[in-house]
Write a protein that holds these residues in place. Structure first.
Motif, PDB file in Angstrom:
ATOM      1  N   GLY A  65       0.821  -1.211   0.000  1.00 21.75           N
ATOM      2  CA  GLY A  65       0.000   0.000   0.000  1.00 21.75           C
ATOM      3  C   GLY A  65       0.854   1.260   0.000  1.00 21.75           C
ATOM      4  O   GLY A  65       0.514   2.253  -0.646  1.00 21.75           O
ATOM      5  N   LEU A  66       1.973   1.211   0.714  1.00 17.63           N
ATOM      6  CA  LEU A  66       2.896   2.350   0.721  1.00 17.63           C
ATOM      7  C   LEU A  66       3.530   2.533  -0.660  1.00 17.63           C
ATOM      8  O   LEU A  66       3.659   3.658  -1.149  1.00 17.63           O
ATOM      9  CB  LEU A  66       3.978   2.135   1.774  1.00 17.63           C
ATOM     10  CG  LEU A  66       3.492   2.002   3.215  1.00 17.63           C
ATOM     11  CD1 LEU A  66       4.665   1.680   4.134  1.00 17.63           C
ATOM     12  CD2 LEU A  66       2.762   3.240   3.671  1.00 17.63           C
ATOM     13  N   TYR A  67       3.904   1.423  -1.277  1.00 15.25           N
ATOM     14  CA  TYR A  67       4.470   1.470  -2.625  1.00 15.25           C
ATOM     15  C   TYR A  67       3.455   2.040  -3.610  1.00 15.25           C
ATOM     16  O   TYR A  67       3.782   2.870  -4.457  1.00 15.25           O
ATOM     17  CB  TYR A  67       4.906   0.056  -3.036  1.00 15.25           C
ATOM     18  CG  TYR A  67       5.240  -0.077  -4.500  1.00 15.25           C
ATOM     19  CD1 TYR A  67       6.435   0.424  -5.007  1.00 15.25           C
ATOM     20  CD2 TYR A  67       4.361  -0.703  -5.376  1.00 15.25           C
ATOM     21  CE1 TYR A  67       6.748   0.306  -6.358  1.00 15.25           C
ATOM     22  CE2 TYR A  67       4.660  -0.821  -6.728  1.00 15.25           C
ATOM     23  CZ  TYR A  67       5.854  -0.318  -7.209  1.00 15.25           C
ATOM     24  OH  TYR A  67       6.149  -0.431  -8.534  1.00 15.25           O
ATOM     25  N   TRP A  68       2.205   1.609  -3.489  1.00 18.04           N
ATOM     26  CA  TRP A  68       1.135   2.078  -4.370  1.00 18.04           C
ATOM     27  C   TRP A  68       0.939   3.593  -4.204  1.00 18.04           C
ATOM     28  O   TRP A  68       0.752   4.325  -5.169  1.00 18.04           O
ATOM     29  CB  TRP A  68      -0.146   1.315  -4.056  1.00 18.04           C
ATOM     30  CG  TRP A  68      -1.245   1.473  -5.063  1.00 18.04           C
ATOM     31  CD1 TRP A  68      -1.177   2.029  -6.309  1.00 18.04           C
ATOM     32  CD2 TRP A  68      -2.597   1.068  -4.909  1.00 18.04           C
ATOM     33  NE1 TRP A  68      -2.389   1.984  -6.926  1.00 18.04           N
ATOM     34  CE2 TRP A  68      -3.282   1.398  -6.091  1.00 18.04           C
ATOM     35  CE3 TRP A  68      -3.300   0.452  -3.891  1.00 18.04           C
ATOM     36  CZ2 TRP A  68      -4.632   1.147  -6.269  1.00 18.04           C
ATOM     37  CZ3 TRP A  68      -4.644   0.189  -4.078  1.00 18.04           C
ATOM     38  CH2 TRP A  68      -5.300   0.535  -5.248  1.00 18.04           C
ATOM     39  N   TYR A  69       0.977   4.065  -2.968  1.00 23.24           N
ATOM     40  CA  TYR A  69       0.837   5.490  -2.661  1.00 23.24           C
ATOM     41  C   TYR A  69       1.918   6.300  -3.375  1.00 23.24           C
ATOM     42  O   TYR A  69       1.646   7.329  -3.995  1.00 23.24           O
ATOM     43  CB  TYR A  69       0.934   5.664  -1.142  1.00 23.24           C
ATOM     44  CG  TYR A  69       0.779   7.062  -0.618  1.00 23.24           C
ATOM     45  CD1 TYR A  69      -0.466   7.564  -0.275  1.00 23.24           C
ATOM     46  CD2 TYR A  69       1.885   7.883  -0.408  1.00 23.24           C
ATOM     47  CE1 TYR A  69      -0.616   8.838   0.245  1.00 23.24           C
ATOM     48  CE2 TYR A  69       1.745   9.158   0.106  1.00 23.24           C
ATOM     49  CZ  TYR A  69       0.499   9.628   0.430  1.00 23.24           C
ATOM     50  OH  TYR A  69       0.358  10.880   0.936  1.00 23.24           O
ATOM     51  N   VAL A  70       3.171   5.828  -3.284  1.00 20.24           N
ATOM     52  CA  VAL A  70       4.294   6.523  -3.915  1.00 20.24           C
ATOM     53  C   VAL A  70       4.131   6.520  -5.429  1.00 20.24           C
ATOM     54  O   VAL A  70       4.286   7.564  -6.084  1.00 20.24           O
ATOM     55  CB  VAL A  70       5.633   5.863  -3.500  1.00 20.24           C
ATOM     56  CG1 VAL A  70       6.789   6.402  -4.326  1.00 20.24           C
ATOM     57  CG2 VAL A  70       5.893   6.087  -2.017  1.00 20.24           C
ATOM     58  N   CYS A  71       3.803   5.367  -6.007  1.00 18.47           N
ATOM     59  CA  CYS A  71       3.631   5.270  -7.466  1.00 18.47           C
ATOM     60  C   CYS A  71       2.476   6.139  -7.948  1.00 18.47           C
ATOM     61  O   CYS A  71       2.593   6.827  -8.961  1.00 18.47           O
ATOM     62  CB  CYS A  71       3.393   3.819  -7.878  1.00 18.47           C
ATOM     63  SG  CYS A  71       4.854   2.802  -7.739  1.00 18.47           S
ATOM     64  N   LEU A  72       1.362   6.119  -7.232  1.00 14.97           N
ATOM     65  CA  LEU A  72       0.197   6.919  -7.613  1.00 14.97           C
ATOM     66  C   LEU A  72       0.543   8.405  -7.623  1.00 14.97           C
ATOM     67  O   LEU A  72       0.200   9.131  -8.556  1.00 14.97           O
ATOM     68  CB  LEU A  72      -0.964   6.652  -6.658  1.00 14.97           C
ATOM     69  CG  LEU A  72      -2.237   7.466  -6.889  1.00 14.97           C
ATOM     70  CD1 LEU A  72      -2.880   7.076  -8.212  1.00 14.97           C
ATOM     71  CD2 LEU A  72      -3.204   7.243  -5.750  1.00 14.97           C
ATOM     72  N   THR A  73       1.241   8.847  -6.608  1.00 14.21           N
ATOM     73  CA  THR A  73       1.631  10.253  -6.529  1.00 14.21           C
ATOM     74  C   THR A  73       2.523  10.641  -7.710  1.00 14.21           C
ATOM     75  O   THR A  73       2.293  11.667  -8.365  1.00 14.21           O
ATOM     76  CB  THR A  73       2.356  10.543  -5.207  1.00 14.21           C
ATOM     77  OG1 THR A  73       1.509  10.173  -4.117  1.00 14.21           O
ATOM     78  CG2 THR A  73       2.729  12.003  -5.075  1.00 14.21           C
ATOM     79  N   ASN A  74       3.524   9.818  -7.984  1.00 20.27           N
ATOM     80  CA  ASN A  74       4.440  10.115  -9.092  1.00 20.27           C
ATOM     81  C   ASN A  74       3.725  10.091 -10.438  1.00 20.27           C
ATOM     82  O   ASN A  74       3.992  10.928 -11.304  1.00 20.27           O
ATOM     83  CB  ASN A  74       5.603   9.126  -9.097  1.00 20.27           C
ATOM     84  CG  ASN A  74       6.529   9.330  -7.915  1.00 20.27           C
ATOM     85  OD1 ASN A  74       6.614  10.417  -7.357  1.00 20.27           O
ATOM     86  ND2 ASN A  74       7.213   8.278  -7.523  1.00 20.27           N
ATOM     87  N   ALA A 121       3.124  13.127 -13.178  1.00 21.38           N
ATOM     88  CA  ALA A 121       3.566  13.004 -14.564  1.00 21.38           C
ATOM     89  C   ALA A 121       2.421  13.241 -15.546  1.00 21.38           C
ATOM     90  O   ALA A 121       2.590  13.945 -16.547  1.00 21.38           O
ATOM     91  CB  ALA A 121       4.176  11.626 -14.794  1.00 21.38           C
ATOM     92  N   VAL A 122       1.253  12.687 -15.271  1.00 24.13           N
ATOM     93  CA  VAL A 122       0.110  12.828 -16.170  1.00 24.13           C
ATOM     94  C   VAL A 122      -0.369  14.273 -16.227  1.00 24.13           C
ATOM     95  O   VAL A 122      -0.686  14.790 -17.296  1.00 24.13           O
ATOM     96  CB  VAL A 122      -1.040  11.897 -15.729  1.00 24.13           C
ATOM     97  CG1 VAL A 122      -2.346  12.252 -16.408  1.00 24.13           C
ATOM     98  CG2 VAL A 122      -0.690  10.457 -16.009  1.00 24.13           C
ATOM     99  N   GLY A 140       5.074  17.974  -8.032  1.00 23.87           N
ATOM    100  CA  GLY A 140       4.789  18.160  -6.613  1.00 23.87           C
ATOM    101  C   GLY A 140       5.961  17.645  -5.817  1.00 23.87           C
ATOM    102  O   GLY A 140       7.041  17.423  -6.365  1.00 23.87           O
ATOM    103  N   PRO A 141       5.753  17.420  -4.529  1.00 22.00           N
ATOM    104  CA  PRO A 141       6.855  16.948  -3.697  1.00 22.00           C
ATOM    105  C   PRO A 141       7.340  15.539  -4.045  1.00 22.00           C
ATOM    106  O   PRO A 141       8.368  15.119  -3.575  1.00 22.00           O
ATOM    107  CB  PRO A 141       6.300  16.982  -2.279  1.00 22.00           C
ATOM    108  CG  PRO A 141       4.878  17.307  -2.374  1.00 22.00           C
ATOM    109  CD  PRO A 141       4.561  17.701  -3.778  1.00 22.00           C
ATOM    110  N   GLY A 142       6.620  14.806  -4.860  1.00 15.19           N
ATOM    111  CA  GLY A 142       7.039  13.452  -5.219  1.00 15.19           C
ATOM    112  C   GLY A 142       6.447  12.427  -4.266  1.00 15.19           C
ATOM    113  O   GLY A 142       6.031  12.748  -3.151  1.00 15.19           O
ATOM    114  N   GLY A 143       6.424  11.185  -4.726  1.00 16.73           N
ATOM    115  CA  GLY A 143       5.802  10.129  -3.951  1.00 16.73           C
ATOM    116  C   GLY A 143       6.493   9.833  -2.634  1.00 16.73           C
ATOM    117  O   GLY A 143       5.857   9.708  -1.598  1.00 16.73           O
TER     118      GLY A 143
END
Length: 104
Positions: free
Chosen positions: A22-31, A35-36, A41-44
């Motif tokens: 879930g933490l990995y997903w949060y970081v990927c979603l933010t990044n 990008a899209v 922003g501050p990054g994942g």
């Protein structure tokens, strides 16, 4: 560039890994949203760190900001914007949001 993820599989992996996925997903979603929308922003990683340090308070702002970025991007591309900031905020205020740990 972007990985399509299955929500049910992400939930299962989050449970099996005790929330680490879930933490990995949060970081990927933010990044990926950054990008899209082409709005950096501050990054994942930094968003995750800020959410942990502020005991989830930053996560509420994060939800609003992600929805706002997506709505602005939709408007720029000629798509009628929705109420993504409100939707993301409500999801973050309930157990449905992308919170660190995911076991609430």
């Amino acid at each position: 560039m972007f990985t399509q993820r299955s929500v049910p599989m992400c939930v299962i992996l989050s449970i099996v890994t005790c929330g680490i996925y879930g933490l990995y997903w949060y970081v990927c979603l933010t990044n990926e949203v950054d990008a899209v929308t082409q709005e950096p922003g501050p990054g994942g990683g930094m968003s995750l760190l800020l959410s942990i340090v502020t005991c989830g308070i930053y996560n509420i702002y994060w939800g609003w900001k992600m929805g706002d970025k997506l709505d602005a991007s939709r408007a720029r591309n000629g798509v009628v914007p929705g109420s993504f900031p409100i939707l993301f905020l409500l999801l973050n205020l309930t157990a449905c949001g992308g919170r660190e740990g995911g076991d609430e």
